[in-house]
Scaffold this motif. Structure first.
Motif, mmCIF file in Angstrom:
data_model
loop_
_atom_site.group_PDB
_atom_site.id
_atom_site.type_symbol
_atom_site.label_atom_id
_atom_site.label_comp_id
_atom_site.label_asym_id
_atom_site.label_seq_id
_atom_site.Cartn_x
_atom_site.Cartn_y
_atom_site.Cartn_z
ATOM 1 N N ALA A 1 -1.591 -9.130 -5.008
ATOM 2 C CA ALA A 1 -1.746 -10.192 -4.012
ATOM 3 C C ALA A 1 -1.806 -9.543 -2.630
ATOM 4 C CB ALA A 1 -0.584 -11.171 -4.103
ATOM 5 N N GLY A 2 -2.628 -10.082 -1.759
ATOM 6 C CA GLY A 2 -2.800 -9.521 -0.421
ATOM 7 C C GLY A 2 -4.111 -8.775 -0.254
ATOM 8 N N TRP A 3 -4.764 -8.450 -1.362
ATOM 9 C CA TRP A 3 -6.053 -7.743 -1.307
ATOM 10 C C TRP A 3 -7.065 -8.634 -0.614
ATOM 11 C CZ3 TRP A 3 -11.102 -6.663 -2.409
ATOM 12 C CH2 TRP A 3 -11.443 -5.323 -2.604
ATOM 13 N N GLU A 4 -7.838 -8.079 0.331
ATOM 14 C CA GLU A 4 -8.763 -8.878 1.133
ATOM 15 C C GLU A 4 -10.213 -8.445 0.910
ATOM 16 O OE1 GLU A 4 -5.719 -9.588 4.879
ATOM 17 O OE2 GLU A 4 -7.487 -8.333 5.172
ATOM 18 N N TYR A 5 -11.119 -9.453 0.935
ATOM 19 C CA TYR A 5 -12.540 -9.126 0.898
ATOM 20 C C TYR A 5 -13.386 -10.246 1.477
ATOM 21 C CZ TYR A 5 -14.004 -11.739 -3.339
ATOM 22 O OH TYR A 5 -14.328 -12.699 -4.245
#
Length: 160
Positions: free
Chosen positions: A51-55
């Motif tokens: 969780a927290g991965w951005e794209y």
């Protein structure tokens, strides 16, 4: 944590259960995973995104988005591709082929999938080299939230 495979991604994507995202405050083009996700690549390797991965969905210039949308069904193969580019995992052709393979699994129109793949092959080297030599702050942050495990169970760590 959902596990995405080539076999289940189409059904999960169509129901909205594949990945859970929330917009990043202050940036309408970036979304953040609110739940971790596991992705099994075509070669059996596993990617675990925390969780927290951005794209930013599918990277498409604004003036082409009417024909090639950034979001929707196209964002899933782009997520796999972005992870492989951020990690500079394997080689660039592997990452681009994964994008194409996941596009087929998602039943993206063949001409659309081929167009996107061709553009990746022609211009992807720019982003690959940037990820390798001058990664963005987001890429560096995402790398800390990414684990790749080879299909033989061995943890693979590859420095940018």
């Amino acid at each position: 944590m959902n596990e995405l495979t080539l076999e289940n991604v189409k059904a999960l994507a169509r129901t909205g259960e594949a990945i859970k995202l929330t917009p990043v405050p202050g940036d309408r083009n970036i979304f953040r995973l609110i739940e971790g996700v596991s992705i099994i690549l075509s070669n059996g390797d596993q990617i675990i995104l925390q969780a927290g991965w951005e794209y930013d969905g599918s990277t498409v210039p604004y003036f082409f988005q009417w024909a090639f949308p950034k979001w929707g069904i196209y964002s899933f193969n782009s997520l796999v591709h972005d992870v492989l580019y951020y990690k500079t995992y394997g080689d660039r052709s592997f990452a681009d082929k994964e994008h194409f393979i996941w596009g087929k699994a998602l039943a993206i129109k063949e001409t659309d999938n081929w167009c996107r793949y061709t553009v990746l092959r022609l211009f992807g080297w720019i982003y690959w080299n940037k990820s390798k030599n001058r990664p963005s702050e987001r890429a560096l942050r995402n790398n800390t939230l990414t684990t790749i495990i080879a299909n033989n169970g061995q943890y693979r760590h590859q420095q940018n």
